[in-house]
Scaffold this active site. Structure first.
Site, PDB file in Angstrom:
ATOM      1  N   ALA A   1       3.434  15.773  27.423  1.00  0.00           N
ATOM      2  CA  ALA A   1       3.123  16.388  26.123  1.00  0.00           C
ATOM      3  C   ALA A   1       4.215  17.335  25.636  1.00  0.00           C
ATOM      4  CB  ALA A   1       1.782  17.112  26.198  1.00  0.00           C
TER       5      ALA A   1
ATOM      6  N   CYS B   1      -2.092   8.337 -13.602  1.00  0.00           N
ATOM      7  CA  CYS B   1      -2.832   7.856 -12.431  1.00  0.00           C
ATOM      8  C   CYS B   1      -3.770   6.719 -12.829  1.00  0.00           C
ATOM      9  CB  CYS B   1      -3.629   9.010 -11.826  1.00  0.00           C
ATOM     10  SG  CYS B   1      -4.818   8.465 -10.588  1.00  0.00           S
TER      11      CYS B   1
ATOM     12  N   CYS C   1      -7.657   7.837 -12.369  1.00  0.00           N
ATOM     13  CA  CYS C   1      -8.284   8.924 -13.124  1.00  0.00           C
ATOM     14  C   CYS C   1      -9.208   8.360 -14.217  1.00  0.00           C
ATOM     15  CB  CYS C   1      -7.215   9.819 -13.755  1.00  0.00           C
ATOM     16  SG  CYS C   1      -6.654  11.156 -12.674  1.00  0.00           S
TER      17      CYS C   1
ATOM     18  N   ASP D   1      -8.359  -4.816  -8.134  1.00  0.00           N
ATOM     19  CA  ASP D   1      -7.597  -5.731  -8.998  1.00  0.00           C
ATOM     20  C   ASP D   1      -6.646  -6.624  -8.192  1.00  0.00           C
ATOM     21  OD1 ASP D   1      -8.671  -4.676 -11.490  1.00  0.00           O
ATOM     22  OD2 ASP D   1      -7.483  -2.880 -11.074  1.00  0.00           O
TER      23      ASP D   1
ATOM     24  N   HIS E   1      -8.476  14.454  -9.832  1.00  0.00           N
ATOM     25  CA  HIS E   1      -7.289  13.881  -9.206  1.00  0.00           C
ATOM     26  C   HIS E   1      -6.808  14.723  -8.018  1.00  0.00           C
ATOM     27  CE1 HIS E   1      -3.542  11.511  -9.282  1.00  0.00           C
ATOM     28  NE2 HIS E   1      -2.896  12.646  -9.077  1.00  0.00           N
TER      29      HIS E   1
ATOM     30  N   ASN F   1      -7.929   5.076   3.448  1.00  0.00           N
ATOM     31  CA  ASN F   1      -6.579   5.404   3.894  1.00  0.00           C
ATOM     32  C   ASN F   1      -6.188   6.652   3.152  1.00  0.00           C
ATOM     33  OD1 ASN F   1      -6.209   3.028   5.410  1.00  0.00           O
ATOM     34  ND2 ASN F   1      -5.638   1.916   3.556  1.00  0.00           N
TER      35      ASN F   1
ATOM     36  N   SER G   1      -1.668   4.495  -1.465  1.00  0.00           N
ATOM     37  CA  SER G   1      -0.774   4.271  -2.595  1.00  0.00           C
ATOM     38  C   SER G   1      -0.902   5.317  -3.695  1.00  0.00           C
ATOM     39  CB  SER G   1      -1.063   2.889  -3.172  1.00  0.00           C
ATOM     40  OG  SER G   1      -2.421   2.810  -3.573  1.00  0.00           O
TER      41      SER G   1
ATOM     42  N   HIS H   1      -4.938  10.270  -5.749  1.00  0.00           N
ATOM     43  CA  HIS H   1      -6.301  10.432  -6.249  1.00  0.00           C
ATOM     44  C   HIS H   1      -7.278  10.073  -5.116  1.00  0.00           C
ATOM     45  CE1 HIS H   1      -8.973  10.632  -9.876  1.00  0.00           C
ATOM     46  NE2 HIS H   1      -9.798  10.258  -8.922  1.00  0.00           N
TER      47      HIS H   1
ATOM     48  N   HIS I   1      -9.675   8.450  -2.927  1.00  0.00           N
ATOM     49  CA  HIS I   1     -10.349   7.164  -3.040  1.00  0.00           C
ATOM     50  C   HIS I   1     -10.422   6.464  -1.692  1.00  0.00           C
ATOM     51  CE1 HIS I   1      -6.108   5.990  -3.124  1.00  0.00           C
ATOM     52  NE2 HIS I   1      -6.490   4.787  -2.718  1.00  0.00           N
TER      53      HIS I   1
ATOM     54  N   GLN J   1     -11.911   2.398   0.085  1.00  0.00           N
ATOM     55  CA  GLN J   1     -12.034   0.985  -0.243  1.00  0.00           C
ATOM     56  C   GLN J   1     -13.227   0.376   0.481  1.00  0.00           C
ATOM     57  OE1 GLN J   1      -8.588  -1.539  -0.420  1.00  0.00           O
ATOM     58  NE2 GLN J   1      -7.202   0.146   0.025  1.00  0.00           N
TER      59      GLN J   1
HETATM   60  P1  H2U Z   1      -4.868   2.322  -1.018  1.00  0.00           P
HETATM   61  O1  H2U Z   1      -4.265   3.491  -1.676  1.00  0.00           O
HETATM   62  O2  H2U Z   1      -5.786   2.710   0.108  1.00  0.00           O
HETATM   63  O3  H2U Z   1      -3.860   1.287  -0.664  1.00  0.00           O
HETATM   64  O4  H2U Z   1      -5.872   1.664  -2.077  1.00  0.00           O
HETATM   65  C1  H2U Z   1      -5.569   1.444  -3.395  1.00  0.00           C
HETATM   66  C2  H2U Z   1      -6.185   0.136  -3.786  1.00  0.00           C
HETATM   67  O5  H2U Z   1      -6.363   0.144  -5.191  1.00  0.00           O
HETATM   68  C3  H2U Z   1      -5.316  -1.048  -3.438  1.00  0.00           C
HETATM   69  O6  H2U Z   1      -6.043  -1.938  -2.635  1.00  0.00           O
HETATM   70  C4  H2U Z   1      -6.089  -1.130  -5.699  1.00  0.00           C
HETATM   71  C5  H2U Z   1      -5.001  -1.676  -4.800  1.00  0.00           C
HETATM   72  O7  H2U Z   1      -5.091  -3.065  -4.742  1.00  0.00           O
HETATM   73  N1  H2U Z   1      -5.712  -0.986  -7.095  1.00  0.00           N
HETATM   74  C6  H2U Z   1      -6.458  -1.589  -8.089  1.00  0.00           C
HETATM   75  O8  H2U Z   1      -7.427  -2.276  -7.781  1.00  0.00           O
HETATM   76  N2  H2U Z   1      -6.131  -1.414  -9.392  1.00  0.00           N
HETATM   77  C7  H2U Z   1      -5.055  -0.704  -9.807  1.00  0.00           C
HETATM   78  O9  H2U Z   1      -4.826  -0.550 -10.998  1.00  0.00           O
HETATM   79  C8  H2U Z   1      -4.158  -0.097  -8.818  1.00  0.00           C
HETATM   80  C9  H2U Z   1      -4.543  -0.200  -7.387  1.00  0.00           C
HETATM   81 ZN    ZN Z   2      -6.023  10.495 -10.588  1.00  0.00          ZN
END
Ligand code: H2U
Ligand code: ZN
Length: 349
Positions: A30, A53, A56, A79, A118, A156, A164, A167, A169, A171
């Site tokens: 460690a 964003c 948002c 999407d 956000h 995530n 990504s 904001h 979120h 899944q």
């Molecule tokens: P992560 O940040 O955990 O990757 O999740 C973001 C998800 O949001 C990702 O799977 C989706 C991406 O496909 N997304 C949409 O569905 N619409 C969007 O306009 C942007 C991102």
């Molecule tokens: Zn946002």
């Protein structure tokens, strides 16, 4: 011969009864020096609303659709979904060549915005707002469970975990097949019930409460531990204290207490390195379309990558990829560190 003291210095292996896998623990390492990669830490103050964003309220997403002006948690169809719903002409299973197997995979992917704000992550949200996320998780489980065998809810968080967008979120990926992790847990929980006549994770939660060495947070309905077999440095396991199969089975007060323990756990995480703590978390509960669920117990895994500071993460490479997961810090040391932290968010202290 030296007496084996697993919590001190000696390399030893620990067994994960849920996955059936072993982990190598090497506590004597460690303190080794680190001159490798550091994660960049984002210190930027986020606005409550960001016009650029795609999550948002009121904003347009990449696919062209517009978010409503939502005021609580909000779920929408991803999407860029990794799974698509079944169509009449989708081909079915094809196991004809043992070396080149494939089978059809159907499902649905959704994104859940936890808050219209956000700039707030889960631990910064008020308890009633977190409770609404719990309710949405539950409703989505029920709805998607009507069609699919497995409903995987996850989050995530942070760029270090490939998230990504800042904001807040999560899944949901629902599928007509049982994914690998679910399959392992299904097999091992079923075998445990057969051997002992009792539930693996209920026995485990009870035993951890009695031992009181790895508890990070506890309330009337839930307990969070750094599991004995933790792989990631500050990995935790969130367990109900009574039999619960799925999120959709939770009572009103179990949901309130879940919001409470989530806020407390995630605040401790953020306080550990005074950073918005990255992780992947997700829920595992009984699969659908089967009556054989007695062996299942609802639980959530939290897998954070950070090791020593906001900028040094644990890499799962080399030996981990080719042989066996390995950790330096013991689960007990990690639990002690997390347990010593304040439950008031560092930004509010
Ligand atoms: P992560 O940040 O955990 O990757 O999740 C973001 C998800 O949001 C990702 O799977 C989706 C991406 O496909 N997304 C949409 O569905 N619409 C969007 O306009 C942007 C991102
Ligand atoms: Zn946002």
């Amino acid at each position: 011969m030296l007496a084996m003291n697993p919590t001190e210095h000696h390399p030893h292996r620990r067994h994960n009864p849920l996955s059936g896998e072993w982990i190598l623990v090497s506590p004597h390492r460690a303190l080794r020096p680190w001159q490798g990669a550091k994660e960049t830490v984002s210190e930027e103050v986020k606005p409550a609303y960001d016009e650029t964003c795609y999550l948002c309220p009121g904003n347009e997403r990449i696919g062209g659709e517009k978010n409503p002006v939502y005021s609580g948690p909000y779920a929408f169809k991803n999407d860029f979904a990794a799974l698509l719903t079944a169509t009449d002409n989708t081909s079915n299973q094809n196991h004809t060549d043992e070396l080149f197997q494939q089978e059809a995979a159907h499902g649905e992917c959704r994104v859940i915005c936890f808050s219209p704000r956000h700039d707030l992550s889960l631990p910064e949200m008020e308890l009633p707002a977190i409770r609404k996320v719990v309710d949405l998780w539950s409703d989505q489980t029920t709805e998607l469970g009507n069609t699919y065998r497995w409903v995987q809810i996850f989050e995530n968080k942070g760029a270090a975990m490939g998230c990504s967008n800042p904001h807040p979120h999560g899944q949901i990926w629902a599928s007509d097949f049982l994914p690998n992790e679910a399959t392992k847990e299904d097999i091992h929980q079923a075998a445990y019930l057969k051997r002992h006549g009792s539930n693996l994770l209920l026995d485990y939660a009870q035993s951890e409460i009695e031992k009181n060495q790895r508890i990070v947070a506890i309330n009337d309905d839930w307990v969070v531990v750094v599991p004995y077999w933790a792989t990631w440095p500050f990995e935790t396991l969130l367990l109900p204290r009574t039999p619960i199969k799925r999120l959709s089975d939770l009572t009103d007060s179990q949901r309130d207490h879940l919001a409470d323990i989530l806020k407390r756990l995630l605040t401790r995480y953020d306080n550990l390195f005074e950073t918005s703590f990255p992780y992947s978390m997700g829920w595992h509960g009984a699969p659908f379309q089967t009556d054989a669920i007695d062996h299942w117990q609802l639980h959530a895994h939290f897998y954070p990558p950070l090791l020593r500071s906001a900028s040094i993460k644990k890499f799962m490479v080399g030996y981990e990829m080719l042989a066996n997961a390995q950790r330096d810090l013991t689960a007990e040391q990690a639990a002690t560190q997390l347990g010593a932290l304040s439950e008031i968010h560092y930004t509010k202290q």
